[in-house]
Design a protein around this motif. Structure first.
Motif, PDB file in Angstrom:
ATOM      1  N   GLU A   8     144.711  24.063  59.750  1.00 17.62           N
ATOM      2  CA  GLU A   8     144.229  23.315  60.905  1.00 17.62           C
ATOM      3  C   GLU A   8     142.707  23.259  60.948  1.00 17.62           C
ATOM      4  O   GLU A   8     142.119  22.289  61.410  1.00 17.62           O
ATOM      5  CB  GLU A   8     144.755  23.929  62.208  1.00 17.62           C
ATOM      6  CG  GLU A   8     146.254  23.841  62.368  1.00 17.62           C
ATOM      7  CD  GLU A   8     147.024  24.908  61.583  1.00 17.62           C
ATOM      8  OE1 GLU A   8     146.406  25.883  61.082  1.00 17.62           O
ATOM      9  OE2 GLU A   8     148.242  24.761  61.450  1.00 17.62           O
ATOM     10  N   PHE A  11     141.845  20.749  57.911  1.00 20.45           N
ATOM     11  CA  PHE A  11     142.264  19.394  58.255  1.00 20.45           C
ATOM     12  C   PHE A  11     142.754  19.374  59.693  1.00 20.45           C
ATOM     13  O   PHE A  11     143.948  19.507  59.945  1.00 20.45           O
ATOM     14  CB  PHE A  11     143.409  18.925  57.351  1.00 20.45           C
ATOM     15  CG  PHE A  11     142.971  18.461  55.996  1.00 20.45           C
ATOM     16  CD1 PHE A  11     142.377  17.222  55.830  1.00 20.45           C
ATOM     17  CD2 PHE A  11     143.164  19.257  54.889  1.00 20.45           C
ATOM     18  CE1 PHE A  11     141.978  16.795  54.582  1.00 20.45           C
ATOM     19  CE2 PHE A  11     142.773  18.838  53.642  1.00 20.45           C
ATOM     20  CZ  PHE A  11     142.181  17.598  53.480  1.00 20.45           C
ATOM     21  N   ASN A  13     143.968  17.890  63.305  1.00 23.80           N
ATOM     22  CA  ASN A  13     144.795  16.718  63.609  1.00 23.80           C
ATOM     23  C   ASN A  13     143.919  15.485  63.664  1.00 23.80           C
ATOM     24  O   ASN A  13     142.839  15.501  64.220  1.00 23.80           O
ATOM     25  CB  ASN A  13     145.535  16.899  64.929  1.00 23.80           C
ATOM     26  CG  ASN A  13     146.666  17.896  64.817  1.00 23.80           C
ATOM     27  OD1 ASN A  13     147.211  18.096  63.736  1.00 23.80           O
ATOM     28  ND2 ASN A  13     147.018  18.521  65.917  1.00 23.80           N
ATOM     29  N   GLY A  14     144.381  14.443  63.047  1.00 30.33           N
ATOM     30  CA  GLY A  14     143.640  13.186  63.052  1.00 30.33           C
ATOM     31  C   GLY A  14     143.231  12.745  61.667  1.00 30.33           C
ATOM     32  O   GLY A  14     143.829  11.837  61.105  1.00 30.33           O
ATOM     33  N   PRO A  15     142.205  13.384  61.073  1.00 27.62           N
ATOM     34  CA  PRO A  15     141.753  12.899  59.766  1.00 27.62           C
ATOM     35  C   PRO A  15     142.820  13.080  58.685  1.00 27.62           C
ATOM     36  O   PRO A  15     143.511  14.086  58.659  1.00 27.62           O
ATOM     37  CB  PRO A  15     140.538  13.762  59.445  1.00 27.62           C
ATOM     38  CG  PRO A  15     140.216  14.536  60.663  1.00 27.62           C
ATOM     39  CD  PRO A  15     141.406  14.482  61.571  1.00 27.62           C
ATOM     40  N   ASP A  16     142.930  12.088  57.814  1.00 23.50           N
ATOM     41  CA  ASP A  16     143.862  12.177  56.689  1.00 23.50           C
ATOM     42  C   ASP A  16     143.188  12.703  55.432  1.00 23.50           C
ATOM     43  O   ASP A  16     143.854  13.012  54.455  1.00 23.50           O
ATOM     44  CB  ASP A  16     144.456  10.800  56.387  1.00 23.50           C
ATOM     45  CG  ASP A  16     145.416  10.337  57.462  1.00 23.50           C
ATOM     46  OD1 ASP A  16     146.004  11.185  58.150  1.00 23.50           O
ATOM     47  OD2 ASP A  16     145.568   9.116  57.619  1.00 23.50           O
ATOM     48  N   ALA A  17     141.864  12.758  55.461  1.00 19.88           N
ATOM     49  CA  ALA A  17     141.114  13.198  54.287  1.00 19.88           C
ATOM     50  C   ALA A  17     139.769  13.733  54.748  1.00 19.88           C
ATOM     51  O   ALA A  17     139.345  13.478  55.870  1.00 19.88           O
ATOM     52  CB  ALA A  17     140.906  12.038  53.324  1.00 19.88           C
ATOM     53  N   LYS A  24     136.500  13.082  47.922  1.00 18.62           N
ATOM     54  CA  LYS A  24     137.439  12.813  49.009  1.00 18.62           C
ATOM     55  C   LYS A  24     138.787  13.428  48.661  1.00 18.62           C
ATOM     56  O   LYS A  24     139.396  13.088  47.651  1.00 18.62           O
ATOM     57  CB  LYS A  24     137.584  11.313  49.233  1.00 18.62           C
ATOM     58  CG  LYS A  24     138.457  10.966  50.417  1.00 18.62           C
ATOM     59  CD  LYS A  24     138.516   9.459  50.635  1.00 18.62           C
ATOM     60  CE  LYS A  24     139.378   9.120  51.827  1.00 18.62           C
ATOM     61  NZ  LYS A  24     139.451   7.670  52.032  1.00 18.62           N
ATOM     62  N   ARG A  26     142.580  14.123  50.139  1.00 21.18           N
ATOM     63  CA  ARG A  26     143.561  13.754  51.156  1.00 21.18           C
ATOM     64  C   ARG A  26     144.426  14.948  51.521  1.00 21.18           C
ATOM     65  O   ARG A  26     144.638  15.841  50.702  1.00 21.18           O
ATOM     66  CB  ARG A  26     144.463  12.626  50.659  1.00 21.18           C
ATOM     67  CG  ARG A  26     143.765  11.297  50.512  1.00 21.18           C
ATOM     68  CD  ARG A  26     144.711  10.168  50.169  1.00 21.18           C
ATOM     69  NE  ARG A  26     145.989  10.192  50.856  1.00 21.18           N
ATOM     70  CZ  ARG A  26     146.208   9.702  52.088  1.00 21.18           C
ATOM     71  NH1 ARG A  26     145.231   9.193  52.775  1.00 21.18           N
ATOM     72  NH2 ARG A  26     147.419   9.759  52.614  1.00 21.18           N
ATOM     73  N   LYS A  27     144.933  14.919  52.748  1.00 19.84           N
ATOM     74  CA  LYS A  27     145.912  15.929  53.146  1.00 19.84           C
ATOM     75  C   LYS A  27     147.066  15.899  52.146  1.00 19.84           C
ATOM     76  O   LYS A  27     147.498  14.844  51.714  1.00 19.84           O
ATOM     77  CB  LYS A  27     146.474  15.619  54.538  1.00 19.84           C
ATOM     78  CG  LYS A  27     145.565  15.961  55.668  1.00 19.84           C
ATOM     79  CD  LYS A  27     146.264  15.722  56.993  1.00 19.84           C
ATOM     80  CE  LYS A  27     145.387  16.116  58.144  1.00 19.84           C
ATOM     81  NZ  LYS A  27     146.040  15.870  59.441  1.00 19.84           N
ATOM     82  N   GLY A  28     147.534  17.026  51.766  1.00 24.85           N
ATOM     83  CA  GLY A  28     148.688  17.093  50.877  1.00 24.85           C
ATOM     84  C   GLY A  28     148.365  17.078  49.400  1.00 24.85           C
ATOM     85  O   GLY A  28     149.267  17.205  48.576  1.00 24.85           O
ATOM     86  N   THR A  29     147.088  16.939  49.038  1.00 24.10           N
ATOM     87  CA  THR A  29     146.740  16.861  47.616  1.00 24.10           C
ATOM     88  C   THR A  29     147.135  18.127  46.866  1.00 24.10           C
ATOM     89  O   THR A  29     147.706  18.062  45.777  1.00 24.10           O
ATOM     90  CB  THR A  29     145.233  16.583  47.438  1.00 24.10           C
ATOM     91  OG1 THR A  29     144.918  15.342  48.081  1.00 24.10           O
ATOM     92  CG2 THR A  29     144.848  16.513  45.983  1.00 24.10           C
TER      93      THR A  29
END
Length: 90
Positions: A8, A11, A13-17, A24, A26-29
């Motif tokens: 948290e 990343f 809540n809100g931004p995806d990267a 850059k 991304r979430k989940g990379t």
């Protein structure tokens, strides 16, 4: 960042990267990289699935190396994935 950090905090809540060391990410990379490395070792995965996993890793690992210096932190069970990660470091 030289302290522990929660997802948290990294990343919110809100931004995806976010940009880390000019890359850059991304979430989940990281999670998808782990999943794709597992696909490569999965004897039930098809050739096409394994090829897609390799293509993803060839794109993701250099970014993760630049952002997090992962070759100095993570050792993959698959020697080929390990070699790919280390090649990004050199």
């Amino acid at each position: 960042m030289n302290r522990s950090i929660t997802p948290e905090e990294l990343f919110p809540n809100g931004p995806d990267a976010l940009v880390i060391n000019g890359v850059k990410i991304r979430k989940g990379t990281i999670a998808s990289s782990i999943k794709n490395a597992a696909i490569i070792d999965d004897e039930d995965a098809s050739f096409i699935e394994k090829e897609k996993a390799w293509e993803y890793l060839k794109e993701a690992l250099p970014k993760l190396e630049k952002a997090f210096n992962i070759s100095q932190i993570i050792t993959w069970n698959n020697p080929r994935v390990n070699e790919l990660t280390f090649a990004c470091y050199i």
